[in-house]
Design a protein around this motif. Structure first.
Motif, PDB file in Angstrom:
ATOM      1  N   VAL A 248      -3.924   4.974   3.509  1.00  0.00           N
ATOM      2  CA  VAL A 248      -4.223   3.548   3.622  1.00  0.00           C
ATOM      3  C   VAL A 248      -3.762   2.820   2.366  1.00  0.00           C
ATOM      4  N   GLU A 249      -4.067   3.392   1.197  1.00  0.00           N
ATOM      5  CA  GLU A 249      -3.632   2.768  -0.055  1.00  0.00           C
ATOM      6  C   GLU A 249      -2.116   2.662  -0.116  1.00  0.00           C
ATOM      7  N   ALA A 250      -1.429   3.737   0.250  1.00  0.00           N
ATOM      8  CA  ALA A 250       0.038   3.717   0.206  1.00  0.00           C
ATOM      9  C   ALA A 250       0.601   2.669   1.161  1.00  0.00           C
ATOM     10  N   ALA A 251       0.012   2.563   2.348  1.00  0.00           N
ATOM     11  CA  ALA A 251       0.482   1.574   3.319  1.00  0.00           C
ATOM     12  C   ALA A 251       0.218   0.155   2.828  1.00  0.00           C
ATOM     13  N   CYS A 252      -0.909  -0.063   2.141  1.00  0.00           N
ATOM     14  CA  CYS A 252      -1.209  -1.395   1.599  1.00  0.00           C
ATOM     15  C   CYS A 252      -0.156  -1.811   0.576  1.00  0.00           C
ATOM     16  N   VAL A 253       0.207  -0.899  -0.310  1.00  0.00           N
ATOM     17  CA  VAL A 253       1.235  -1.202  -1.315  1.00  0.00           C
ATOM     18  C   VAL A 253       2.572  -1.480  -0.627  1.00  0.00           C
ATOM     19  N   ASP A 254       2.949  -0.647   0.348  1.00  0.00           N
ATOM     20  CA  ASP A 254       4.200  -0.871   1.080  1.00  0.00           C
ATOM     21  C   ASP A 254       4.192  -2.232   1.775  1.00  0.00           C
ATOM     22  N   HIS A 255       3.071  -2.563   2.395  1.00  0.00           N
ATOM     23  CA  HIS A 255       2.946  -3.816   3.138  1.00  0.00           C
ATOM     24  C   HIS A 255       3.103  -5.030   2.217  1.00  0.00           C
ATOM     25  N   VAL A 256       2.433  -5.000   1.078  1.00  0.00           N
ATOM     26  CA  VAL A 256       2.497  -6.135   0.152  1.00  0.00           C
ATOM     27  C   VAL A 256       3.916  -6.294  -0.388  1.00  0.00           C
ATOM     28  N   ARG A 257       4.572  -5.197  -0.707  1.00  0.00           N
ATOM     29  CA  ARG A 257       5.962  -5.282  -1.184  1.00  0.00           C
ATOM     30  C   ARG A 257       6.887  -5.743  -0.069  1.00  0.00           C
TER      31      ARG A 257
END
Length: 329
Positions: A248-257
């Motif tokens: 979830v954390e990794a996807a959040c970072v990918d999403h924001v970028r």
């Protein structure tokens, strides 16, 4: 913070307490120029000249001055809106100042934006936002935007009377909370205004506010005594710092970028099976979360402004092609 005393331009209203939190961590590590183009006090000067095929700009506030160049970072929060002024001449001045300042800043190869307001404007649109969330692998509830009462009625039937309606904006009205929409409600009022309907997530364990700063993720679990919208819970709303699952954390970072941002606040509903994505606020408040959880969000934003991003921020795109859902339980 290793950068040799960079310049950070903080664009925010004078009464913005959230901006104050970030500035308090910048003191001693950067030259800070704080200004509000929507309400200039006469002590700020901006000069930009297009010469030798490029812009040469300098900002000056009280005793501090700084060139606008690749050593400059910008923290663009929420300056006073021009329309907040009652006097037409003041509205015009505020609009001129805001437009000119944004233009001068965008004409330069700045070290970092947090966040470019033009990128924020594109990223906050719900249809593109949900598509970007799906690309990141989030589970996104079935969503309908419609001004057709019959389409709304069919959507409610399809989801067995478990539907909510939510406002896409809150700018020109009083606060509109997320609300249940049932078969017994008359959807005829939808005609003439496009409404956002969404399938109600099943038995929730808690809500979650995930704040992303560059590649750092800060998560707060939010619990209430049964409120559908935790923003209406008042003192019955409780915040607990937690660690979200690694995927979830990794996807959040990918999403924001993917949205072209360096900062954003994401909202989820967590049930027994998965983290269900609701929305991303590119300019979301974090002060209330920090105050109730002691998560060091302001300090991390200050670090970002001084050191620059760890990863490359991608330009926002509206490609709807999703990645497979991969959120943890």
């Amino acid at each position: 913070m290793t950068d040799p005393h960079p310049t950070v331009v903080v664009v925010a209203a004078e009464t913005d307490l959230t901006a104050d939190l970030v500035v308090s961590h910048l003191v001693g590590h950067a030259t800070v120029l704080r200004l509000d183009p929507g309400n200039l006090d006469g002590k700020f000067e901006a000069t930009g000249r297009f010469h030798t095929a490029r812009w040469h700009s300098t900002l000056r506030h009280r005793e501090r001055a700084a060139p606008v160049d690749e050593h400059c970072a910008v923290y663009w929060r929420k300056p006073t809106r021009p329309q907040a002024h009652a006097d037409p001449d003041e509205r015009w001045r505020a609009d001129e100042n805001t437009t000119a300042l944004l233009g001068l800043l965008k004409a330069q190869p700045l070290r970092i934006w947090c966040n470019d307001p033009t990128t924020v404007s594109a990223a906050r649109h719900k249809p593109a936002q949900l598509a970007a969330a799906a690309r990141a692998g989030f589970t996104v509830p079935d969503t309908l935007l419609t001004s057709d009462p019959s389409a709304a009625r069919a959507f409610i039937e399809e989801h067995d009377d478990r539907v909510v309606v939510k406002a896409l904006t809150q700018r020109h009205t009083t606060f509109v909370p997320t609300t249940r929409l049932r078969r017994t409600d008359d959807p005829s009022a939808i005609a003439g205004t496009i409404h956002c309907l969404q399938a109600l997530v099943g038995e929730r364990r808690f809500d979650a506010r995930v704040t992303v700063v560059d590649d750092r993720v800060f998560t707060a679990a939010i619990t209430t005594d049964g409120h559908l919208d935790w923003r209406t819970a008042g003192t019955a709303c409780h915040y607990t710092p937690i660690a979200a699952p690694a995927d979830v954390e990794a996807a959040c970072v990918d999403h924001v970028r993917d949205l072209g941002l360096t900062y954003a606040a994401l909202d989820f509903v967590v049930d027994e099976h998965q983290w269900n994505y609701l929305e991303t606020n590119p300019a979301g408040e974090f002060g209330f979360v920090q105050a109730r959880t002691d998560l060091p969000i302001a300090r991390e934003i200050a670090h970002l402004l001084v050191r620059g991003p760890r990863g490359r921020v991608r330009p926002f795109r509206a490609d709807p092609a999703p990645a497979p859902a991969r959120m943890s339980r």
